[in-house]
Design an enzyme around this catalytic site. Structure first.
Site, PDB file in Angstrom:
ATOM      1  N   GLN A   5      37.815  29.249  39.770  1.00  0.00           N
ATOM      2  CA  GLN A   5      36.634  30.098  39.208  1.00  0.00           C
ATOM      3  C   GLN A   5      34.914  31.337  40.509  1.00  0.00           C
ATOM      4  O   GLN A   5      34.816  29.909  40.792  1.00  0.00           O
ATOM      5  CB  GLN A   5      35.530  29.548  38.298  1.00  0.00           C
ATOM      6  N   ASP A  21      44.768  35.391  37.521  1.00  0.00           N
ATOM      7  CA  ASP A  21      43.832  36.115  37.614  1.00  0.00           C
ATOM      8  C   ASP A  21      44.549  37.895  38.523  1.00  0.00           C
ATOM      9  O   ASP A  21      43.182  38.132  38.664  1.00  0.00           O
ATOM     10  CB  ASP A  21      42.916  35.728  38.061  1.00  0.00           C
ATOM     11  N   LYS A  79      37.243  29.374  27.946  1.00  0.00           N
ATOM     12  CA  LYS A  79      38.660  28.941  28.880  1.00  0.00           C
ATOM     13  C   LYS A  79      38.947  27.763  28.557  1.00  0.00           C
ATOM     14  O   LYS A  79      40.320  28.300  27.485  1.00  0.00           O
ATOM     15  CB  LYS A  79      38.454  29.233  30.261  1.00  0.00           C
TER      16      LYS A  79
HETATM   17  N1  GUN Z   1      34.347  34.562  37.170  1.00  0.00           N
HETATM   18  C1  GUN Z   1      33.966  36.375  36.592  1.00  0.00           C
HETATM   19  N2  GUN Z   1      34.958  36.870  36.327  1.00  0.00           N
HETATM   20  C2  GUN Z   1      36.303  36.032  36.575  1.00  0.00           C
HETATM   21  C3  GUN Z   1      37.437  35.609  36.283  1.00  0.00           C
HETATM   22  O1  GUN Z   1      37.971  36.566  35.866  1.00  0.00           O
HETATM   23  N3  GUN Z   1      38.684  35.041  37.535  1.00  0.00           N
HETATM   24  C4  GUN Z   1      37.805  34.426  38.184  1.00  0.00           C
HETATM   25  N4  GUN Z   1      38.612  33.496  38.721  1.00  0.00           N
HETATM   26  N5  GUN Z   1      36.184  34.021  38.457  1.00  0.00           N
HETATM   27  C5  GUN Z   1      35.619  34.728  37.585  1.00  0.00           C
END
Ligand code: GUN
Length: 301
Positions: free
Chosen positions: A101, A124, A57
């Site tokens: 996350q 998100d 990311k």
């Molecule tokens: N963990 C796995 N996929 C995601 C996601 O799309 N967002 C977040 N915040 N955590 C994740």
């Protein structure tokens, strides 16, 4: 006779194009308004898969010209400490998107943390305000990245989705529920199926669009699929791969690809299907959030 096989939906290529469009849009808002969208990612603990996601990311955020803020905290960070960090990010004008996350360590109540994120910065789309906006059909919701990526792939492949029978396998807040809401917004006839659904194969066989997000490796078999259906496989399951050598593993989806590819009209592979879309959509959401916070129109992407 040549055996018929499904068209492979190339999520990796689509995600690359989307990231390029986001990068162009970032250039535009920088030139026109001096705005640099910023994304903050918060990671607690040392989970190896989460560390890979967070690294990717950060790298891709910078590649599209956005500012990247990474907060890596120890596993034993308290809920209060995490909430204090989130509240600080809410107030930080250089940060337009906040992602915490998941999964979070067991001593932290994830709903409390997610709902502490400003809905305007909730890239998100997990905040109840954004979930509620999506559920009520509002166009201004920030929408969870994975289901929005799935929808983009479907619309790219099928065009108008109105009237199609869609089955979403899985009812999580992260994928299943928002996916169903998005497909309903496109005027599909939507069914949500899950582990307790009776006659799951029969339900799946009625679907023109099948989205599998149940987290069970290769559960959806070829004879569960309506001939010609579009199949989107959200599953990422790691299984042993002794054929690659001792102790080796490989990734498979929730769909038995080798069987499904002979029946479906189009299908996403694992890896290289839905996976790469998630970060690309996250960057798109961050751009949209930054433009809204700055009171400017987001460039069309
Ligand atoms: N963990 C796995 N996929 C995601 C996601 O799309 N967002 C977040 N915040 N955590 C994740």
């Amino acid at each position: 006779m040549v055996e018929k096989t499904a068209e492979i939906i190339d999520g990796k290529a689509f995600a690359e194009k989307l990231r390029r469009r986001v990068a162009d849009a970032v250039d535009q808002v920088q030139d026109a308004h001096g705005l640099t969208p910023g994304l903050a990612v918060v990671l607690l603990g040392e989970d190896p898969a989460s560390q890979v996601y967070v690294r990717n990311k950060g790298k891709m955020t910078k590649e599209v010209g956005m500012a990247s803020f990474e907060h890596r905290l120890p596993e034993d960070t308290t809920e209060e400490q995490l909430l204090t960090l989130v509240r600080g990010l809410n107030k930080n004008d250089e940060v337009h998107g906040i992602l915490v996350q998941l999964p979070l360590p067991g001593h932290i109540r994830a709903e409390r943390v997610l709902d502490a994120i400003s809905p305007d910065k909730d890239v998100d789309g997990f905040h109840v305000i954004n979930a509620g906006r999506l559920a009520t059909g509002g166009a201004d919701a920030l929408v969870p990245c994975t289901p929005l990526g799935c929808l983009m792939l479907l619309k790219d492949k099928l065009g108008d989705l109105a009237g199609k029978r869609a089955l979403v396998l899985g009812r999580s807040n992260i994928v299943g529920k928002p996916m169903a809401a998005l497909l309903l917004r496109e005027n599909c006839t939507v069914t949500i199926a899950h582990s307790k659904t009776e006659d799951l194969p029969g339900e799946c066989r009625r679907a023109d669009i099948l989205v599998a997000a149940i987290g069970r490796e290769r559960m959806v078999k070829g004879d569960w699929i309506k001939p010609g259906a579009a199949v989107i496989d959200v599953g990422i399951n790691r299984i042993p791969a002794p054929e690659k050598g001792e102790g080796k593993t490989r990734l498979v989806g929730d769909v038995d690809f080798d069987e499904a590819v002979r029946v479906a009209g189009a299908i996403t592979p694992v890896p290289g299907g839905v996976g790469p879309m998630t970060i690309a959509v996250l960057l798109r959401n961050t751009l949209v959030a930054a433009c809204r916070q700055a009171g400017i129109e987001a460039p069309e992407i």
